[in-house]
Structure formats: C-alpha cells, structure tokens
Design a protein around this motif. Structure first.
Motif, PDB file in Angstrom:
ATOM      1  N   THR A  63      48.956  54.249  40.924  1.00  0.00           N
ATOM      2  CA  THR A  63      48.331  53.401  39.915  1.00  0.00           C
ATOM      3  C   THR A  63      48.432  51.924  40.307  1.00  0.00           C
ATOM      4  OG1 THR A  63      48.924  55.010  38.216  1.00  0.00           O
ATOM      5  CG2 THR A  63      48.326  52.808  37.465  1.00  0.00           C
ATOM      6  N   ILE A  64      49.602  51.526  40.789  1.00  0.00           N
ATOM      7  CA  ILE A  64      49.779  50.147  41.237  1.00  0.00           C
ATOM      8  C   ILE A  64      48.852  49.845  42.408  1.00  0.00           C
ATOM      9  CG2 ILE A  64      51.410  48.547  42.324  1.00  0.00           C
ATOM     10  CD1 ILE A  64      53.609  49.886  40.630  1.00  0.00           C
ATOM     11  N   PHE A  65      48.735  50.782  43.339  1.00  0.00           N
ATOM     12  CA  PHE A  65      47.844  50.603  44.481  1.00  0.00           C
ATOM     13  C   PHE A  65      46.399  50.433  44.020  1.00  0.00           C
ATOM     14  CE2 PHE A  65      44.987  52.275  47.707  1.00  0.00           C
ATOM     15  CZ  PHE A  65      45.358  51.536  48.811  1.00  0.00           C
ATOM     16  N   PHE A  66      45.968  51.276  43.082  1.00  0.00           N
ATOM     17  CA  PHE A  66      44.603  51.207  42.571  1.00  0.00           C
ATOM     18  C   PHE A  66      44.335  49.863  41.897  1.00  0.00           C
ATOM     19  CE2 PHE A  66      41.452  52.121  39.209  1.00  0.00           C
ATOM     20  CZ  PHE A  66      40.389  52.515  40.017  1.00  0.00           C
ATOM     21  N   LEU A  67      45.270  49.414  41.072  1.00  0.00           N
ATOM     22  CA  LEU A  67      45.099  48.135  40.389  1.00  0.00           C
ATOM     23  C   LEU A  67      45.091  46.963  41.366  1.00  0.00           C
ATOM     24  CD1 LEU A  67      47.333  48.739  37.245  1.00  0.00           C
ATOM     25  CD2 LEU A  67      44.830  48.727  37.389  1.00  0.00           C
ATOM     26  N   LEU A  68      45.950  47.036  42.383  1.00  0.00           N
ATOM     27  CA  LEU A  68      45.948  45.980  43.391  1.00  0.00           C
ATOM     28  C   LEU A  68      44.644  45.967  44.179  1.00  0.00           C
ATOM     29  CD1 LEU A  68      49.592  46.115  44.816  1.00  0.00           C
ATOM     30  CD2 LEU A  68      48.525  44.225  43.578  1.00  0.00           C
ATOM     31  N   ALA A  69      44.110  47.148  44.477  1.00  0.00           N
ATOM     32  CA  ALA A  69      42.839  47.228  45.202  1.00  0.00           C
ATOM     33  C   ALA A  69      41.703  46.651  44.361  1.00  0.00           C
ATOM     34  CB  ALA A  69      42.546  48.675  45.591  1.00  0.00           C
ATOM     35  N   LEU A  70      41.706  46.937  43.064  1.00  0.00           N
ATOM     36  CA  LEU A  70      40.693  46.353  42.187  1.00  0.00           C
ATOM     37  C   LEU A  70      40.832  44.833  42.108  1.00  0.00           C
ATOM     38  CD1 LEU A  70      40.514  48.853  39.194  1.00  0.00           C
ATOM     39  CD2 LEU A  70      38.800  48.460  40.965  1.00  0.00           C
ATOM     40  N   ALA A  71      42.053  44.359  41.990  1.00  0.00           N
ATOM     41  CA  ALA A  71      42.283  42.916  41.930  1.00  0.00           C
ATOM     42  C   ALA A  71      41.867  42.250  43.238  1.00  0.00           C
ATOM     43  CB  ALA A  71      43.762  42.635  41.641  1.00  0.00           C
ATOM     44  N   LEU A  72      42.149  42.899  44.345  1.00  0.00           N
ATOM     45  CA  LEU A  72      41.764  42.346  45.639  1.00  0.00           C
ATOM     46  C   LEU A  72      40.241  42.306  45.792  1.00  0.00           C
ATOM     47  CD1 LEU A  72      42.955  41.312  48.288  1.00  0.00           C
ATOM     48  CD2 LEU A  72      42.847  43.649  49.132  1.00  0.00           C
ATOM     49  N   ALA A  73      39.559  43.345  45.345  1.00  0.00           N
ATOM     50  CA  ALA A  73      38.096  43.371  45.405  1.00  0.00           C
ATOM     51  C   ALA A  73      37.502  42.312  44.484  1.00  0.00           C
ATOM     52  CB  ALA A  73      37.587  44.752  45.021  1.00  0.00           C
ATOM     53  N   TRP A  74      38.071  42.154  43.300  1.00  0.00           N
ATOM     54  CA  TRP A  74      37.572  41.143  42.361  1.00  0.00           C
ATOM     55  C   TRP A  74      37.791  39.736  42.904  1.00  0.00           C
ATOM     56  CZ3 TRP A  74      40.236  37.459  39.346  1.00  0.00           C
ATOM     57  CH2 TRP A  74      39.432  36.800  38.406  1.00  0.00           C
ATOM     58  N   TYR A  75      38.990  39.525  43.479  1.00  0.00           N
ATOM     59  CA  TYR A  75      39.302  38.194  43.990  1.00  0.00           C
ATOM     60  C   TYR A  75      38.471  37.851  45.224  1.00  0.00           C
ATOM     61  CZ  TYR A  75      41.988  34.162  45.503  1.00  0.00           C
ATOM     62  OH  TYR A  75      42.358  32.921  45.868  1.00  0.00           O
ATOM     63  N   SER A  76      38.219  38.812  46.081  1.00  0.00           N
ATOM     64  CA  SER A  76      37.464  38.537  47.295  1.00  0.00           C
ATOM     65  C   SER A  76      35.962  38.393  47.023  1.00  0.00           C
ATOM     66  CB  SER A  76      37.707  39.627  48.336  1.00  0.00           C
ATOM     67  OG  SER A  76      37.196  40.855  47.873  1.00  0.00           O
TER      68      SER A  76
END
Length: 78
Positions: A63-76
């Motif tokens: 779950t943490i990995f998924f949320l970090l991946a979403l945050a990284l995609a949003w930020y990039s």
C-alpha cells in the motif's frame, strides 16, 4: 521532493522484496501426489504467528509503495 520520493520508493521496494522472500513457501511437492493430497486437509487454515505478521507487513508495504508511486507520478506530471 522528487529525489525524496524516489529514495522512499527504492527503500520500500527493497523492503518488500525482503518481506516476500521471508514468507514461508506453500508449494506442493512430489510427496503430495503419493499421499493423495492428505496434507490439503489443513491447507485452508488461517495463517498464525509469523506467517500472519509477514502477510500484514507485505500488505502495508504494498500500500505504501502504491501511494508513493501515485505521488511520484502526480509530482512528475507537474
């Protein structure tokens, strides 16, 4: 911020790999074909102890990995 997210996702990725590798194996071996699968009688039980703990850790890390991946995609995308 981008570097922080990349570092966190890398750390979580390594910890997920370690957590998955520490989980006990549930594969059937050649002996189950000779015994007629009698050991399947207890295969449907809930995991307890270390196995249950490792399953929960893996779910939380996923779950943490998924949320970090979403945050990284949003930020990039900005």
């Amino acid at each position: 911020m981008y570097n922080l997210l990349m570092t966190l996702i890398l750390i979580v990725s390594v910890v997920i790999i370690i957590a998955v590798m520490m989980q006990p194996s549930k594969t059937n071996d050649a002996m189950s074909s000779l015994t007629g699968g009698a050991d399947d009688l207890f295969a449907k039980q809930k995991p307890r102890g270390f196995e249950a703990f490792m399953q929960k850790v893996t779910v939380v890390l996923g779950t943490i990995f998924f949320l970090l991946a979403l945050a990284l995609a949003w930020y990039s995308s900005k």
